[in-house]
Write an enzyme that holds these catalytic residues in place. Structure first.
Site, PDB file in Angstrom:
ATOM      1  CD  GLU A 169      -2.886  -1.140   2.396  1.00  0.00           C
ATOM      2  OE1 GLU A 169      -2.750  -0.272   3.268  1.00  0.00           O
ATOM      3  OE2 GLU A 169      -3.787  -1.993   2.440  1.00  0.00           O
ATOM      4  CD  GLU A 367      -3.467  -5.749   4.127  1.00  0.00           C
ATOM      5  OE1 GLU A 367      -4.307  -4.895   4.511  1.00  0.00           O
ATOM      6  OE2 GLU A 367      -2.239  -5.576   4.202  1.00  0.00           O
TER       7      GLU A 367
HETATM    8  O1  IFM Z   1      -4.077  -2.891   9.297  1.00  0.00           O
HETATM    9  C1  IFM Z   1      -4.029  -2.402   7.990  1.00  0.00           C
HETATM   10  C2  IFM Z   1      -2.865  -3.012   7.244  1.00  0.00           C
HETATM   11  O2  IFM Z   1      -1.659  -2.762   7.886  1.00  0.00           O
HETATM   12  C3  IFM Z   1      -2.782  -2.438   5.860  1.00  0.00           C
HETATM   13  N1  IFM Z   1      -4.044  -2.522   5.174  1.00  0.00           N
HETATM   14  C4  IFM Z   1      -5.232  -2.100   5.872  1.00  0.00           C
HETATM   15  C5  IFM Z   1      -5.288  -2.743   7.234  1.00  0.00           C
HETATM   16  C6  IFM Z   1      -6.557  -2.264   7.981  1.00  0.00           C
HETATM   17  O3  IFM Z   1      -6.535  -0.887   8.139  1.00  0.00           O
END
Ligand code: IFM
Length: 456
Positions: A169, A367
């Protein structure tokens, strides 16, 4: 495997759960680890809602073996974790900390012992503090340091880890860290935060080139967080709001990575056209071909333009430079404890965004998950129907993506266990396993049991 539930998913589909180093490891001063920007930022008064830090977190540094056994017991066959740069290179420079590399080797070997495939991320936001002290992601040299760190780490672990992502990200590392200032290093620089975007992407490209040359057998990718963006109405102003939000959130990353170009409209909106033009030669490096693209998907944005048509408010520190006055419309869809709307079908939309640009490129959902308030019952169980429903909807969206012929090859739940949610400290729980931070007792939530039934 629950054959009926798995209808529509190929046997090769990767099912995993994800974590990140600073959010779970703890042991921040053990075995030679150096300080990162999150160690520093977490100590800034007011930066973290509960004033906490990652010093102990889930104590995964000491409990990783039991945590990986738990993951395997739920039926998952892949573990996505990140490597703390400052465990490997404590000062960000040349001095290598063998104990740090040994820790990640132990993680990978424990995975293999359980039939779990390790997926390592090289950078999940924890830049060594000494590199921030000399400019961080605002300077080009950090991209070169990242390449060197990637080479050192992959050289040491390529025999036990085959799947690597460079960055997690980069939108967050750049625009939250250097734009809004709500993440480390806490800078509020307006459009200059786009310089960090470029240096992160350049670091990614340099790392992929160098690692690929030395280890052509490895599978290499990057993870971006994408949003499905829709207009609040059919008005021209709302269409303009979509263009701007989609530009900053999605196209600013997908276009350079997959098409070797920056979106001209975003550079115009942010007044950065000349700065990027001077660095146009870097685009070929940034767009070095990948083996997969990781997509993190959580929610959809419905947006509207300001009535007066003025989108920018340079007086506000923001993660949307040049578009601070876009309105985010509440559609009435259910929301998670983060206030994020639940829209499973948006997951298909964002995979389409990748596919439009790179039709052959495999996609992994690296994710997806939801924070809700959890209660541990007297009998020790944790019933989390909202989170379970969230996962059911999004796994169904994965099935729909495959049905449409999109090259989706895997799904990782966020997160294996409750952890340090950055500026929200320990106040938000995303785990499919509950963590009692006082005792470090782990309890599988109903959502975790749902995965076990699905995968069992
Ligand atoms: O916890 C975070 C993660 O570190 C990166 N993506 C989003 C998740 C939730 O906010």
């Amino acid at each position: 495997m629950n054959t009926a539930a798995m209808n529509g998913f190929p046997d090769t589909f990767v099912w995993g759960a994800a974590t990140a180093a600073y959010q779970i490891e703890g042991a921040t001063t053990e075995d030679g680890r150096g300080p990162s920007i999150w160690d520093t930022f977490a100590r800034v008064p007011g930066a973290i809602v509960d004033g906490s830090n990652g010093d102990v977190a889930d104590d995964h540094y000491h409990r990783y073996a039991a945590d990986i056994a738990l993951l395997a017991g739920l039926g998952f066959t892949a573990y996505r974790f990140s490597i703390a740069w400052s465990r490997v290179l404590p000062t960000g420079g040349d001095e290598v900390n063998q104990a740090g590399l040994d820790f990640y080797r132990r993680i990978a070997e424990t995975c293999h012992a359980h039939g779990i495939t390790p997926y390592a991320t090289l950078y999940h936001w924890d830049l060594p503090q000494p590199l921030e002290d000399v400019g961080g992601w605002l300077v080009r040299e950090t991209a070169e340091r990242f390449r060197d760190y990637a080479v050192t780490t992959v050289d040491a672990l390529a025999d036990v880890i085959r799947h690597w992502t460079t960055l997690n990200e980069p939108w967050c590392s750049s625009l939250l860290g250097y734009g809004a200032g709500v993440h480390a290093p806490g800078k509020q620089l307006g459009t200059e935060s786009l310089h960090a975007v470029h240096h992160l992407l350049l670091g990614h490209g340099l790392a992929v080139q160098a690692v690929r040359e030395r280890h052509p057998e490895l599978s290499l990718g990057i993870t971006v967080n994408l949003y499905s963006v829709r207009p609040g109405s059919g008005s021209a102003l709302d269409a303009e709001a979509v263009r701007r939000v989609d530009g900053l959130q999605n196209r600013l990353f997908l276009d350079p990575l997959l098409l070797a170009t920056y979106p001209a409209d975003v550079l115009t909106d942010t007044g950065t056209t000349d700065w990027f033009a001077e660095r146009a030669d870097d685009l070929a490096t940034i767009a070095t071909p990948l083996d997969f693209l990781g997509v993190n998907y959580y929610s959809r944005h419905t947006v509207a333009g300001p009535a007066d048509g003025v989108f920018a408010d340079p007086t506000q520190p923001s993660s949307t430079p040049g578009s601070e006055r876009v309105q985010y419309v509440d559609t009435g869809a259910p929301k998670t404890d983060m206030g994020w709307e639940v829209h499973p079908d948006g997951l298909v939309d964002v995979i389409e965004l990748v596919h439009e640009r790179a039709p052959e490129l495999p996609v992994l959902v690296t994710e997806n998950g939801a924070a809700y308030v959890d209660v541990v019952e007297a009998d020790g169980s944790v019933h989390d129907p909202d989170r379970r429903q969230y996962f059911e909807g999004h796994v169904e969206a994965c099935r729909e993506a495959i049905r449409r012929g999109l090259p989706l090859q895997g799904y990782f739940a966020w997160s294996l266990m409750d952890n340090y949610e950055w500026a929200f400290g320990y106040t938000k729980r995303f785990g499919i396993v509950h963590v009692d931070y006082e005792t470090q007792i782990r309890t599988v939530k109903d959502s975790g049991r749902w995965f076990a039934e699905l995968l069992g």
